[in-house]
Design a protein around this motif. Structure first.
Motif, short mmCIF file in Angstrom:
data_model
loop_
_atom_site.label_atom_id
_atom_site.label_comp_id
_atom_site.label_asym_id
_atom_site.label_seq_id
_atom_site.Cartn_x
_atom_site.Cartn_y
_atom_site.Cartn_z
N LEU A 1 0.76 -1.16 0.01
CA LEU A 1 0.11 0.10 0.04
C LEU A 1 0.89 1.23 -0.09
O LEU A 1 1.52 1.50 1.08
CB LEU A 1 -0.93 0.11 1.35
N GLY A 2 1.05 1.97 -1.13
CA GLY A 2 1.90 2.94 -1.51
C GLY A 2 3.51 1.99 -1.28
O GLY A 2 3.58 1.25 -1.84
N ASN A 3 4.13 2.49 -0.30
CA ASN A 3 5.54 1.95 -0.05
C ASN A 3 5.51 1.15 1.15
O ASN A 3 6.58 0.80 1.55
CB ASN A 3 6.64 2.92 0.24
N THR A 4 4.37 0.87 1.78
CA THR A 4 4.32 -0.16 2.94
C THR A 4 3.85 -1.39 2.70
O THR A 4 2.87 -1.65 1.88
CB THR A 4 3.42 0.53 4.04
N PHE A 5 4.73 -2.23 3.04
CA PHE A 5 4.60 -3.71 2.84
C PHE A 5 3.12 -3.93 3.61
O PHE A 5 3.11 -3.80 4.62
CB PHE A 5 5.63 -4.70 3.24
#
Length: 151
Positions: free
Chosen positions: A115-119
């Protein structure tokens, strides 16, 4: 002369058929890549364009130590993709196996979802595609999902 002509035709036919599997493999991969590009871009029209009529989605979940096969509604998925969301849905895949027989393809892709840059999670997708008049289309997707032990 007849033998030379026959030999030339056989070589041409062999060359053409040798190129076909690679071209078909690339066409199958392109359908799946288009699916994920549409998802990343929030473009429900692009995502929907990759589906065969009657496409089916499933996920395999482990709830309270019990494995469950859960159906997912492709139409609801398409709607969710098209609704504005704060973070980009970024599913990063690699192509592990692509198998094709006539108008059926089976594709195995390990993935990591961000989600975006978040795993968020990871697992494997299994795609079944069918070649229709309009090209390769996704008929079935089933996946696994977990937070660790990716790949």
């Amino acid at each position: 002369m007849k033998h030379f002509l026959l030999f030339g035709l056989l070589v041409s036919a062999t060359s053409a058929s040798a190129q076909t599997p690679a071209a078909e493999t690339e066409a199958v991969k392109k359908t799946i890549q288009t699916f994920f590009e549409g998802m990343r871009n929030g473009d429900s029209t692009v995502v929907r364009s990759t589906f065969a009529p009657g496409a089916v989605f499933h996920t395999i979940a482990n709830r309270n130590g019990t494995t469950q096969l859960l159906p997912e509604n492709p139409s609801e998925f398409v709607k969710a993709v098209g609704k504005p969301h704060k973070e980009v849905w970024d599913e990063r895949i690699t192509f592990d196996k692509v198998l094709i027989d006539a108008n059926l393809a089976s594709v195995w892709t390990p993935y990591e979802f961000y989600l975006g840059n978040t795993f968020s999670h990871c697992g494997y997708n299994s795609f079944q595609l069918v070649k229709l008049a309009s090209g390769w289309k996704i008929a079935h997707v089933i996946d696994t999902r977990r937070k660790d032990k990716c790949k």
